[in-house]
Design a protein around this motif. Structure first.
Motif, PDB file in Angstrom:
ATOM      1  N   LEU A 196       6.794   7.894 -13.789  1.00 21.41           N
ATOM      2  CA  LEU A 196       7.806   7.944 -14.830  1.00 21.41           C
ATOM      3  C   LEU A 196       8.720   6.723 -14.739  1.00 21.41           C
ATOM      4  N   LEU A 197       9.311   6.349 -15.849  1.00 15.59           N
ATOM      5  CA  LEU A 197      10.252   5.241 -15.858  1.00 15.59           C
ATOM      6  C   LEU A 197      11.422   5.518 -14.916  1.00 15.59           C
ATOM      7  N   ARG A 198      11.874   4.478 -14.211  1.00 18.63           N
ATOM      8  CA  ARG A 198      13.047   4.498 -13.317  1.00 18.63           C
ATOM      9  C   ARG A 198      12.869   5.434 -12.116  1.00 18.63           C
ATOM     10  N   GLN A 199      11.635   5.850 -11.810  1.00 15.94           N
ATOM     11  CA  GLN A 199      11.405   6.720 -10.658  1.00 15.94           C
ATOM     12  C   GLN A 199      10.947   5.867  -9.485  1.00 15.94           C
ATOM     13  N   ALA A 200      11.841   5.639  -8.519  1.00 16.73           N
ATOM     14  CA  ALA A 200      11.533   4.846  -7.338  1.00 16.73           C
ATOM     15  C   ALA A 200      11.072   5.775  -6.219  1.00 16.73           C
ATOM     16  N   PRO A 201       9.996   5.419  -5.498  1.00 18.50           N
ATOM     17  CA  PRO A 201       9.496   6.319  -4.442  1.00 18.50           C
ATOM     18  C   PRO A 201      10.506   6.567  -3.321  1.00 18.50           C
ATOM     19  N   ASN A 202      11.052   5.493  -2.741  1.00 18.66           N
ATOM     20  CA  ASN A 202      11.968   5.629  -1.607  1.00 18.66           C
ATOM     21  C   ASN A 202      13.375   5.181  -1.989  1.00 18.66           C
ATOM     22  N   ASN A 203      14.342   6.057  -1.763  1.00 16.69           N
ATOM     23  CA  ASN A 203      15.746   5.734  -2.006  1.00 16.69           C
ATOM     24  C   ASN A 203      16.561   6.253  -0.828  1.00 16.69           C
ATOM     25  N   TRP A 204      17.487   5.433  -0.333  1.00 13.29           N
ATOM     26  CA  TRP A 204      18.323   5.916   0.765  1.00 13.29           C
ATOM     27  C   TRP A 204      19.659   5.196   0.786  1.00 13.29           C
ATOM     28  N   ASN A 205      20.620   5.875   1.398  1.00 10.18           N
ATOM     29  CA  ASN A 205      21.968   5.343   1.598  1.00 10.18           C
ATOM     30  C   ASN A 205      22.392   5.646   3.028  1.00 10.18           C
ATOM     31  N   PHE A 206      23.076   4.695   3.638  1.00 10.59           N
ATOM     32  CA  PHE A 206      23.651   4.939   4.965  1.00 10.59           C
ATOM     33  C   PHE A 206      25.041   4.336   4.987  1.00 10.59           C
ATOM     34  N   ASP A 207      26.043   5.176   5.184  1.00 14.69           N
ATOM     35  CA  ASP A 207      27.439   4.740   5.198  1.00 14.69           C
ATOM     36  C   ASP A 207      28.065   5.036   6.556  1.00 14.69           C
TER      37      ASP A 207
ATOM     38  N   THR B  28      22.576   0.490   0.823  1.00 11.81           N
ATOM     39  CA  THR B  28      21.873   1.250  -0.215  1.00 11.81           C
ATOM     40  C   THR B  28      20.533   0.590  -0.523  1.00 11.81           C
ATOM     41  N   HIS B  29      19.479   1.403  -0.640  1.00 12.13           N
ATOM     42  CA  HIS B  29      18.155   0.870  -0.964  1.00 12.13           C
ATOM     43  C   HIS B  29      17.516   1.667  -2.090  1.00 12.13           C
ATOM     44  N   ASN B  30      16.938   0.961  -3.042  1.00 10.22           N
ATOM     45  CA  ASN B  30      16.126   1.556  -4.105  1.00 10.22           C
ATOM     46  C   ASN B  30      14.805   0.811  -4.171  1.00 10.22           C
ATOM     47  N   ASP B  31      13.689   1.539  -4.090  1.00  9.78           N
ATOM     48  CA  ASP B  31      12.370   0.924  -4.191  1.00  9.78           C
ATOM     49  C   ASP B  31      12.133   0.357  -5.591  1.00  9.78           C
ATOM     50  N   ARG B  32      11.073  -0.415  -5.694  1.00 12.46           N
ATOM     51  CA  ARG B  32      10.670  -0.896  -7.013  1.00 12.46           C
ATOM     52  C   ARG B  32      10.380   0.300  -7.912  1.00 12.46           C
ATOM     53  N   ASN B  33      10.610   0.157  -9.197  1.00 14.15           N
ATOM     54  CA  ASN B  33      10.324   1.227 -10.148  1.00 14.15           C
ATOM     55  C   ASN B  33      10.065   0.624 -11.521  1.00 14.15           C
ATOM     56  N   ILE B  34       9.398   1.371 -12.371  1.00 13.96           N
ATOM     57  CA  ILE B  34       8.972   0.861 -13.672  1.00 13.96           C
ATOM     58  C   ILE B  34      10.157   0.829 -14.632  1.00 13.96           C
ATOM     59  N   PHE B  35      10.445  -0.350 -15.150  1.00 14.10           N
ATOM     60  CA  PHE B  35      11.481  -0.519 -16.161  1.00 14.10           C
ATOM     61  C   PHE B  35      10.936  -0.239 -17.558  1.00 14.10           C
ATOM     62  N   ALA B  36       9.700  -0.700 -17.840  1.00 11.04           N
ATOM     63  CA  ALA B  36       9.099  -0.487 -19.159  1.00 11.04           C
ATOM     64  C   ALA B  36       7.581  -0.479 -19.003  1.00 11.04           C
ATOM     65  N   TYR B  37       6.911   0.384 -19.734  1.00  7.68           N
ATOM     66  CA  TYR B  37       5.456   0.398 -19.743  1.00  7.68           C
ATOM     67  C   TYR B  37       4.943  -0.781 -20.573  1.00  7.68           C
ATOM     68  N   ASN B  38       3.942  -1.482 -20.020  1.00  4.14           N
ATOM     69  CA  ASN B  38       3.380  -2.625 -20.733  1.00  4.14           C
ATOM     70  C   ASN B  38       1.859  -2.691 -20.617  1.00  4.14           C
ATOM     71  N   PHE B  39       1.315  -2.119 -19.543  1.00  9.83           N
ATOM     72  CA  PHE B  39      -0.121  -2.210 -19.283  1.00  9.83           C
ATOM     73  C   PHE B  39      -0.923  -1.506 -20.371  1.00  9.83           C
ATOM     74  N   GLN B  40      -2.032  -2.133 -20.745  1.00 12.53           N
ATOM     75  CA  GLN B  40      -2.994  -1.535 -21.662  1.00 12.53           C
ATOM     76  C   GLN B  40      -4.364  -1.584 -21.012  1.00 12.53           C
ATOM     77  N   ASP B  41      -5.164  -0.560 -21.239  1.00 12.31           N
ATOM     78  CA  ASP B  41      -6.501  -0.491 -20.646  1.00 12.31           C
ATOM     79  C   ASP B  41      -7.288  -1.761 -20.962  1.00 12.31           C
ATOM     80  N   GLY B  42      -7.921  -2.331 -19.908  1.00 14.02           N
ATOM     81  CA  GLY B  42      -8.736  -3.524 -20.098  1.00 14.02           C
ATOM     82  C   GLY B  42      -7.993  -4.831 -19.929  1.00 14.02           C
ATOM     83  N   ALA B  43      -6.695  -4.787 -19.590  1.00  9.88           N
ATOM     84  CA  ALA B  43      -5.927  -6.015 -19.432  1.00  9.88           C
ATOM     85  C   ALA B  43      -6.470  -6.834 -18.254  1.00  9.88           C
ATOM     86  N   ASP B  44      -6.375  -8.163 -18.332  1.00 11.19           N
ATOM     87  CA  ASP B  44      -6.864  -9.059 -17.295  1.00 11.19           C
ATOM     88  C   ASP B  44      -6.217  -8.745 -15.946  1.00 11.19           C
ATOM     89  N   LEU B  45      -7.033  -8.698 -14.893  1.00 11.49           N
ATOM     90  CA  LEU B  45      -6.618  -8.454 -13.509  1.00 11.49           C
ATOM     91  C   LEU B  45      -6.063  -7.050 -13.293  1.00 11.49           C
TER      92      LEU B  45
END
Length: 249
Positions: free
Chosen positions: A127-138, A153-170
């Protein structure tokens, strides 16, 4: 071009949550939880071609439109620990910690293309904006006139917008993959000092992004950047007045 969708249905969710809490004798709490959320009618922005209609000047144009997907879900675990070390001697009794961690995973089933009758995308991305690993230590300090915080504070990479289409290069990790936020780890701090005989006046210094962490986007993999932004550090100072404020002894 972008068009609306009067037939769009709101997204609904069935939520299942479990939470365990244990209160510590020395002013603290430990928490552990699990959750699962099943989504129906999730909303996606898809790109399709307008049907060919004689006399329509927009026939066969590419258009973007919000449409309901088939289903989606998100599940994860979360942990939290908060404690004040009041058992320590002297000034050290003001030391405390506040930490939390969550791991989440999700899948989304893309909608059916109304023109072809096939899914607009065969895979099941997160889902958009769903990062696998998130943590805070204060690390905290509250004693007498001083209140201080140093946070990581840490936030993993997450999808900002869907762009991939089936068959895209690489494939999905190529330069035509989805648009991602970079992973982000940031250090912030704040110190507050109550002025003697100040009648609730505090002197505050705030420091944001002390490690000058990068912000930006890439497509598919980090080797295909779109933009990288550096904001340096933000340091501010000021006075705050609070009526009837007290101090932690």
């Amino acid at each position: 071009m972008t068009v609306g969708n009067p037939a769009l249905r709101p997204t609904h969710a069935n939520d299942y949550d479990l939470l365990f809490e244990h209160y510590l004798k020395s002013v603290g709490i430990v928490e552990a939880g699990w959750f699962y959320k099943a989504l129906s009618d999730p909303i996606f922005q898809i790109q399709t071609k307008r049907p060919v209609v004689p006399g329509d000047p927009l026939s066969n144009f590419q258009q973007r439109q919000p449409i309901n997907g088939r289903k989606a879900h998100i599940t994860g675990i979360e942990f939290a620990w908060q404690q004040h070390f009041t058992f320590l001697p002297g000034p050290l009794s003001g030391v405390g910690v506040s930490a939390n961690y969550s791991y989440t995973t999700s899948q989304a089933k893309f909608p059916i293309d109304p023109n072809t009758g096939n899914p607009t995308r065969a895979d099941s991305p997160a889902l958009l904006r769903q990062a696998p690993n998130n943590w805070n230590f204060d690390t905290t300090y509250d004693k007498g006139p001083i209140s201080a915080r140093l946070g990581l504070t840490h936030n993993d990479r997450n999808i900002f917008a869907y762009n991939f289409q089936d068959g895209a290069d690489l494939g999905i990790k190529g330069p035509n993959g989805d648009v991602y936020y970079y992973p982000h780890t940031q250090v912030d701090a704040q110190v507050s000092y109550r002025l003697p005989h100040g009648h609730g006046i505090h002197f505050i210094v705030s420091m944001l992004n002390l490690n000058n962490e990068v912000f930006g986007f890439y497509q598919g993999s980090e080797q295909f950047p779109i933009q990288r932004e550096y904001y340096s550090r933000t340091i501010s100072a000021g006075l705050r007045w609070t009526s009837g404020s007290g101090d932690v002894k």
